[in-house]
Design an enzyme around this catalytic site. Structure first.
Site, PDB file in Angstrom:
ATOM      1  N   CYS A   1      30.216  38.821  32.586  1.00  0.00           N
ATOM      2  CA  CYS A   1      31.448  38.386  33.080  1.00  0.00           C
ATOM      3  C   CYS A   1      31.401  37.473  34.329  1.00  0.00           C
ATOM      4  O   CYS A   1      31.703  36.558  34.582  1.00  0.00           O
ATOM      5  CB  CYS A   1      32.508  39.059  32.847  1.00  0.00           C
ATOM      6  SG  CYS A   1      32.021  40.751  33.613  1.00  0.00           S
TER       7      CYS A   1
ATOM      8  N   HIS B   1      38.128  39.423  37.826  1.00  0.00           N
ATOM      9  CA  HIS B   1      37.230  39.437  38.841  1.00  0.00           C
ATOM     10  C   HIS B   1      37.194  38.411  39.810  1.00  0.00           C
ATOM     11  O   HIS B   1      37.310  37.393  39.423  1.00  0.00           O
ATOM     12  CB  HIS B   1      35.640  39.281  38.032  1.00  0.00           C
ATOM     13  CG  HIS B   1      35.224  40.353  37.222  1.00  0.00           C
ATOM     14  ND1 HIS B   1      35.886  41.462  36.896  1.00  0.00           N
ATOM     15  CD2 HIS B   1      34.135  40.695  36.421  1.00  0.00           C
ATOM     16  CE1 HIS B   1      35.277  42.581  36.115  1.00  0.00           C
ATOM     17  NE2 HIS B   1      34.124  41.699  35.951  1.00  0.00           N
TER      18      HIS B   1
END
Ligand code: A2P
Length: 334
Positions: free
Chosen positions: A125, A238
């Site tokens: 990710c 994130h």
């Protein structure tokens, strides 16, 4: 065209269903699989109730399988699914470093997906989110060195990671002592510079994944990457501070203009107006937010920037569905 999700009851599985509902992918059937614990439960897709099945220990009757049930399931079963005739888009790290398996972010190296031999890997990710912003800069200015510090959400540890953040925050607010099952330490009110296992070189595997996978996706083994990966108490986005040392010097305005036209990027860069990438604004969004673009004070002509991307979307489910869309649009699916 039959699509199957393996790991449909997980955090990424849930997002896969939501992204498929909005997707331009043309398919006639969706099958849902998870562990035997979830067999028989129903999930809603486009207003219809679909029943979750136990993942069989053999082929699945689908043309595309979106796998998000962890590395050991993919490792054991993906080859059998391919033998059964399916194309597997795998969210785990099981096949990412296999030279026979393309590692794909469609905006960056979609054409690599067309050379697959049955399995296509969805990147880590953190890497997927970073390369959306870094690839156009690499193409135009040549990235020599990339230094990344991450601020990673609990969704990276799946639904259980997000649940633990909420539950243990409540425990702590109620005067108790927060514990931890999913992380190396309690996550509420903490930051933990430890994601995945430590390697002999002192970096964690998560940090090395950013180096290995960025090189593979950008097709440049000479690119030097150093990452510090940190878990923070947020839910699903994130964020990453990225410093780039460039072959050809660039100004912040040049980078802003370049990225304004880059697919998958939303420029959010007006500090005077308190406008910059944040989990608060990036969560639930398909685009990766990019801002705080400024001249490096360390590397001549280099660039510093900050990105925030939804871990469950561009970091996982969205990227997987975009790979399937890319294959279909290029006539590479039945
Ligand atoms: P289940 O909900 O039945 O345990 P997350 O990453 O959010 O924790 O989700 C993991 C996903 O992987 C879930 O859908 C989970 O199903 C699924 N899963 C876990 N173990 C297995 C297994 N042995 N076989 C198939 N799916 C599994």
């Amino acid at each position: 065209m039959r699509v199957a999700i393996v790991g449909a009851t997980g955090a990424v599985g849930h997002e896969l269903m939501k992204v498929l509902e909005q997707s331009r992918l043309n398919f006639s059937e969706l099958q849902l699989y998870a562990s035997p614990r979830s067999a028989g439960i129903t999930l809603t897709f486009k207003g219809q109730q679909l029943t979750v099945q136990a993942t069989p220990d053999g082929p699945i009757p689908a043309d595309v399988i979106l796998a998000s049930a962890g590395g050991s399931i993919s490792q054991a079963l993906a080859p059998k699914w391919v033998e059964g005739g399916a194309v597997v888009i795998d969210n785990s790290s099981a096949f990412r470093y296999d030279p026979e398996v393309p590692l794909v972010v469609p905006e960056v190296n979609g054409e690599a997906a067309l050379g697959h031999k049955g399995i296509i890997a969805n990147p880590n990710c953190t890497t997927a989110i970073a390369v959306v912003a870094v690839a156009p800069i690499h193409r135009t200015y040549g990235v020599k060195r990339m230094i990344v510090s991450t601020y990673q959400a609990t969704s990276g540890a799946g639904q259980k990671g997000m649940d633990e953040l909420l539950e243990q925050t409540r425990v702590q607010l109620d005067g108790g002592v927060a514990g931890s099952k999913e992380f190396a330490h309690p996550i509420p009110f903490n930051v933990i510079p430890h994601i995945d296992v430590f390697q002999d070189n002192g970096y964690t595997k998560e940090e090395m994944k950013v180096a290995w996978e960025t090189r593979k996706i950008l097709g440049d083994e000479s690119l030097q990457v150093s990452c510090t990966a940190v878990r923070i108490p947020t839910l699903r986005t994130h964020s990453e501070a990225i410093t780039l040392d460039l072959e050809r010097p660039a100004t912040p305005d040049q980078i802003r203009d370049l990225l304004a036209g880059a697919p998958g990027v939303e420029i959010r860069d007006n500090p005077q107006e308190k406008l910059y990438p944040m989990p608060l604004t990036a969560s639930g969004k398909y685009d990766v937010e990019v801002g705080r673009i400024r001249q490096s004070l360390v590397f001549d002509g280099g660039i510093d920037l900050f990105v925030a991307g939804d871990q469950l979307l561009k970091g996982a489910a969205l990227n997987a569905v975009q790979i399937a869309e890319y294959l279909q649009e290029h006539g590479a699916l039945n």
